[in-house]
Design a protein around this motif. Structure first.
Motif, PDB file in Angstrom:
ATOM      1  N   ILE A   1      47.633  36.364  46.077  1.00 51.39           N
ATOM      2  CA  ILE A   1      47.061  35.510  45.673  1.00 51.39           C
ATOM      3  C   ILE A   1      45.440  35.995  46.866  1.00 51.39           C
ATOM      4  CG2 ILE A   1      46.689  33.614  47.662  1.00 51.39           C
ATOM      5  CD1 ILE A   1      48.979  33.424  48.934  1.00 51.39           C
ATOM      6  N   SER A   2      45.027  36.918  47.088  1.00 47.31           N
ATOM      7  CA  SER A   2      43.467  36.870  47.326  1.00 47.31           C
ATOM      8  C   SER A   2      42.919  37.413  46.144  1.00 47.31           C
ATOM      9  CB  SER A   2      43.909  38.259  48.359  1.00 47.31           C
ATOM     10  OG  SER A   2      42.290  38.390  48.324  1.00 47.31           O
TER      11      SER A   2
ATOM     12  N   SER B   1      43.942  36.985  43.018  1.00 52.16           N
ATOM     13  CA  SER B   1      43.639  36.125  42.029  1.00 52.16           C
ATOM     14  C   SER B   1      42.631  34.569  41.987  1.00 52.16           C
ATOM     15  CB  SER B   1      45.354  35.116  41.888  1.00 52.16           C
ATOM     16  OG  SER B   1      44.947  33.724  41.066  1.00 52.16           O
ATOM     17  N   LYS B   2      42.529  34.560  43.582  1.00 54.02           N
ATOM     18  CA  LYS B   2      41.008  33.432  43.999  1.00 54.02           C
ATOM     19  C   LYS B   2      39.852  34.687  43.510  1.00 54.02           C
ATOM     20  CE  LYS B   2      43.355  30.521  47.629  1.00 54.02           C
ATOM     21  NZ  LYS B   2      42.915  29.283  47.013  1.00 54.02           N
ATOM     22  N   THR B   3      40.100  36.130  44.168  1.00 52.26           N
ATOM     23  CA  THR B   3      38.736  36.918  43.624  1.00 52.26           C
ATOM     24  C   THR B   3      38.235  36.924  42.192  1.00 52.26           C
ATOM     25  OG1 THR B   3      39.136  38.332  45.480  1.00 52.26           O
ATOM     26  CG2 THR B   3      37.587  38.719  44.280  1.00 52.26           C
TER      27      THR B   3
ATOM     28  N   ALA C   1      39.495  35.050  39.676  1.00 53.54           N
ATOM     29  CA  ALA C   1      39.354  33.651  38.997  1.00 53.54           C
ATOM     30  C   ALA C   1      37.234  33.055  39.930  1.00 53.54           C
ATOM     31  CB  ALA C   1      39.845  32.305  39.396  1.00 53.54           C
ATOM     32  N   LEU C   2      36.991  33.571  40.652  1.00 55.58           N
ATOM     33  CA  LEU C   2      35.626  33.062  41.581  1.00 55.58           C
ATOM     34  C   LEU C   2      34.672  33.765  40.293  1.00 55.58           C
ATOM     35  CD1 LEU C   2      36.781  31.970  45.093  1.00 55.58           C
ATOM     36  CD2 LEU C   2      35.943  30.966  42.903  1.00 55.58           C
TER      37      LEU C   2
ATOM     38  N   GLN D   1      34.416  32.484  37.127  1.00 63.20           N
ATOM     39  CA  GLN D   1      33.303  31.830  37.375  1.00 63.20           C
ATOM     40  C   GLN D   1      31.973  32.367  37.502  1.00 63.20           C
ATOM     41  OE1 GLN D   1      33.375  28.526  40.220  1.00 63.20           O
ATOM     42  NE2 GLN D   1      33.574  27.116  38.576  1.00 63.20           N
TER      43      GLN D   1
ATOM     44  N   ASN E   1      35.925  27.134  41.554  1.00 63.55           N
ATOM     45  CA  ASN E   1      37.105  26.897  40.580  1.00 63.55           C
ATOM     46  C   ASN E   1      38.430  27.196  41.963  1.00 63.55           C
ATOM     47  OD1 ASN E   1      37.735  29.411  40.416  1.00 63.55           O
ATOM     48  ND2 ASN E   1      37.031  29.467  38.303  1.00 63.55           N
ATOM     49  N   GLN E   2      37.988  27.757  42.811  1.00 61.17           N
ATOM     50  CA  GLN E   2      39.269  28.598  44.005  1.00 61.17           C
ATOM     51  C   GLN E   2      38.737  28.240  45.379  1.00 61.17           C
ATOM     52  OE1 GLN E   2      42.012  29.828  43.143  1.00 61.17           O
ATOM     53  NE2 GLN E   2      42.021  29.550  41.266  1.00 61.17           N
ATOM     54  N   HIS E   3      39.486  27.775  46.191  1.00 61.78           N
ATOM     55  CA  HIS E   3      39.479  26.943  47.951  1.00 61.78           C
ATOM     56  C   HIS E   3      39.366  28.622  48.641  1.00 61.78           C
ATOM     57  CE1 HIS E   3      39.417  25.885  51.427  1.00 61.78           C
ATOM     58  NE2 HIS E   3      38.614  24.342  50.419  1.00 61.78           N
ATOM     59  N   SER E   4      38.240  28.812  49.535  1.00 63.13           N
ATOM     60  CA  SER E   4      38.619  30.140  50.273  1.00 63.13           C
ATOM     61  C   SER E   4      40.041  30.541  51.654  1.00 63.13           C
ATOM     62  CB  SER E   4      37.260  30.189  51.195  1.00 63.13           C
ATOM     63  OG  SER E   4      37.237  29.054  51.870  1.00 63.13           O
TER      64      SER E   4
END
Length: 687
Positions: free
Chosen positions: A224-225, A227-229, A231-232, A235, A291-294
């Motif tokens: 999950i981390s 994926s978020k990283t 995407a951010l 962006q 685009n991702q919550h931290s």
């Protein structure tokens, strides 16, 4: 521990030391005699025991009664004393020593009363619990209970012998208990090791499961981390490119405005604003919010789990004790038929053990057929009970062995009779016909003798070939006489006879000797109004059919009343004129009542169980070890056979007013008192 110098047996010194050990009076006396003999045969002078200390006169003789060495002067004084003059005197030489050993008696054999010194303590006063001499009985114990000491000694000897036997038995039991304790100590260590391994294995499994779950959560977190990283980052790179593009065009515009001529500004001015505006418009079409919550959180609810883990596991202190465990089954099995044994595990205190898990085994071992063994299938019900199922393959005597954790349970091994399966459908024609006057009931002895109660108020005894060998009793009301002996039950060499016309039950030997009787006419407890049937159960309780009182009474083996099953009234418990009785393998009582044409089953406590059949005046019933019922129907002129569930499976017809029915305990042959034809019929069952 110390070792006896005579028998060399080792023994422990009791509490209190050697001083509390019993004295060996005989050995002490022998030591005393040896001391005197040593002095008598020595070459040294022996001092006189009667003279004052320091006297120089040596002893010349020894008094065997006083146990004193005497000088010549004291000897003369001894001879002139009325009582002492009778004492045995020996010289101080080898001959005197020899006489001493055969003549001298222990000092405590003589009476201690004044002037009685010459009298042996050969009597015992039971009133005073004292040893006495004949003179004492005249003077001080005249009216007391006095016996010869030999008689009292014999009584004490018997008591001591009994006490020794009891002690030996107790020591044997204690030794067995010690061995059992040692075995249990070893078992405790084994159980401890097994429990230790089980605890470690359980918690290692928990740790492994927790570690696996931990790694799964960490892997999910990493994914999950990432994926978020990712995407951010993409962006952010898009934003950075836009910032670069805007900066490029703004730098170009600033440079043109500062250094270029009007002609150049006009030529380039249209291109730069267009590209810059296009870039600015692209910025307006996208979201500038990340685009991702931290936030990445985890939910691991441990409170309930921690509470459960804090109470996880239980150390069970009480384990089943094989010697206390019980089992239930029938004493007879059939070839090819599944035989069930129910085992109840119990603690050493006899309490039911509520957990399973023990290693229970069962086997059926033939005493013939080369010791063939059938092993049982065991079902653990997890509540402390187990069911062992065995299917015997051969007929004959067997041993049933039941073990728990390698040790025999209570009453194991136990004898078991395995018999071939019966086929009652083959009952058609009688294999033996015995002529008999008015046969009302029949019973078979273990030796094969046939006992027939007759309407002629006697019991005929026939051998296996049908030859009359004895007649028991005659008409009358005396001991051993009968008035309508309606039923005979045999246990061992004892007969129980329902003596209907005399309102009693008689107990006789198999040869006809009267032993006991109970009952009288009436309707109270223990009274009868025509008892027509009597049977005896495995606990020696007598069950009697009280025909005209419409009830069943149960007695102990001495005729003491215990219980009544009352047939008067309505409902399941009602029956009229109960004419015959039988017990099934479970101990239930089957009551065939000719007045109501019913067969009802009651527990041994008198509780109604069920009803079966539709007999036409049942007057005889017998039940085999599999639970099959054979009912003779007087008005139906037949014998009806029912399976254990109460279904009629076969009928033997062409009988004439059949009465009592019995089974041969050896092979299951069927005997019928065919009253109307004045015969006793024997049918062999195919097995």
């Amino acid at each position: 521990m110390f070792q006896c110098p005579i028998c060399e047996q080792k023994t422990s010194i009791p509490v209190g030391g050697a001083s509390v050990l019993p004295q060996n009076l005989h050995l002490g006396f022998e030591v005393e005699v040896a001391g005197y003999m040593s002095k008598m045969t020595s070459n040294s002078d022996v001092a006189c025991d009667q003279c004052a200390e320091g006297s120089s006169d040596p002893a010349v003789v020894f008094c065997c009664a006083c146990h004193h060495f005497l000088c010549a002067f004291c000897l003369e004084h001894h001879k002139h004393n009325r009582i002492w003059s009778k004492h045995k005197i020996v010289g101080l030489d080898q001959e005197g020593a020899r006489q001493l050993h055969t003549t001298m008696k222990p000092r405590d054999h003589y009476c201690s009363q004044p002037n009685h010194e010459d009298n042996d303590w050969n009597l015992y006063c039971e009133t005073c619990s004292l040893l006495v001499c004949p003179h004492c009985t005249i003077l001080s114990h005249k009216s007391h209970s006095v016996k010869e000491i030999s008689t009292v000694a014999k009584t004490h000897q018997i008591e001591m012998t009994g006490a020794l036997e009891d002690a030996k038995e107790v020591v044997t039991k204690l030794t067995g208990a010690i061995d059992e304790n040692n075995r249990m100590i070893e078992q405790v260590e084994i159980s401890k090791r097994n429990a230790f391994l089980a605890i470690n294995q359980a918690f290692e499994t928990l740790q492994q499961t927790l570690e696996e779950r931990k790694q799964t959560l960490l892997s999910e977190l990493e994914a999950i981390s990432l994926s978020k990283t990712t995407a951010l980052t993409l962006q952010k790179e898009q934003f950075e490119k836009m910032v670069g593009d805007i900066g490029h065009y703004t730098d170009m515009a600033s440079q043109i405005l500062q250094t270029h001529t009007d002609h150049e500004i006009v030529a380039l001015g249209g291109l730069i604003p267009t590209e810059l505006q296009a870039t600015l418009k692209r910025v307006q079409t996208i979201s500038l919010t990340p685009n991702q919550h931290s936030n990445i959180s985890v939910s691991v609810k441990t409170d309930d789990l921690v509470r459960q883990l804090s109470k996880l596991g239980e150390i069970i202190v009480f384990f089943p004790s094989p010697s206390s465990c019980t089992w239930m089954s029938t004493s007879v099995a059939r070839v090819g038929t599944r035989y069930h044994v129910k085992v109840q595990s119990k603690t050493s205190k006899g309490e039911e053990y509520p957990h399973g898990g023990a290693e229970v085994k069962g086997e059926m071992r033939s005493k013939t057929h080369n010791g063939a063994v059938v092993y049982g299938e065991v079902e653990d019900h997890r509540d402390g009970t187990y069911t062992i199922t065995l299917t015997p393959q051969t007929a004959g005597p067997h041993q049933l062995l039941i073990t728990m954790d390698g040790h025999h349970v209570q009453n194991s091994p136990n004898d078991l009779d395995v018999r071939s399966k019966r086929d009652y459908h083959t009952l058609c024609n009688a294999q033996q016909v015995i002529q008999c006057k008015a046969p009302r009931c029949v019973a078979i002895h273990d030796n094969g003798d046939i006992y027939v109660g007759s309407g002629y108020h006697c019991i005929y005894v026939f051998d296996q070939t049908g030859q009359l060998k004895n007649t028991i009793g005659s008409m009358g009301s005396g001991d051993g006489q009968f008035s309508h002996p309606n039923c005979i039950s045999i246990k061992g060499d004892v007969l129980y006879v329902a003596d209907g016309g005399n309102y009693r039950v008689q107990k006789l030997t198999s040869s006809g000797k009267f032993l006991h009787k109970f009952g009288q006419q009436g309707s109270g407890q223990g009274q009868f109004n025509c008892p027509v049937a009597v049977i005896i159960d495995t606990n020696n309780k007598l069950i009697v059919s009280d025909y005209s009182n419409h009830r069943i009474q149960i007695f102990n083996e001495n005729g003491g009343w215990l219980l009544t099953i009352d047939g008067n009234g309505s409902g399941n418990h009602s029956f009229e004129s109960p004419s015959c009785l039988a017990l099934d393998p479970q101990g239930n009582i089957h009551v065939a009542a000719q007045g109501s044409n019913t067969i009802k089953v009651f527990s041994k406590e008198g509780v109604y169980v069920r009803m079966y059949g539709d007999p036409n005046v049942p007057i005889g019933i017998a039940i085999d070890d599999e639970g099959y019922s054979l009912v003779s129907e007087s008005w139906g002129n037949c014998l009806s056979i029912y399976d254990p569930e109460g279904n009629k499976i076969h009928t033997v017809g062409n009988l004439k007013n059949p009465h009592g029915t019995a089974l041969d305990p050896r092979d299951g042959s069927v005997f019928i008192a065919n009253y109307g034809a004045k015969t006793v019929l024997k049918y062999c069952v195919n097995i």
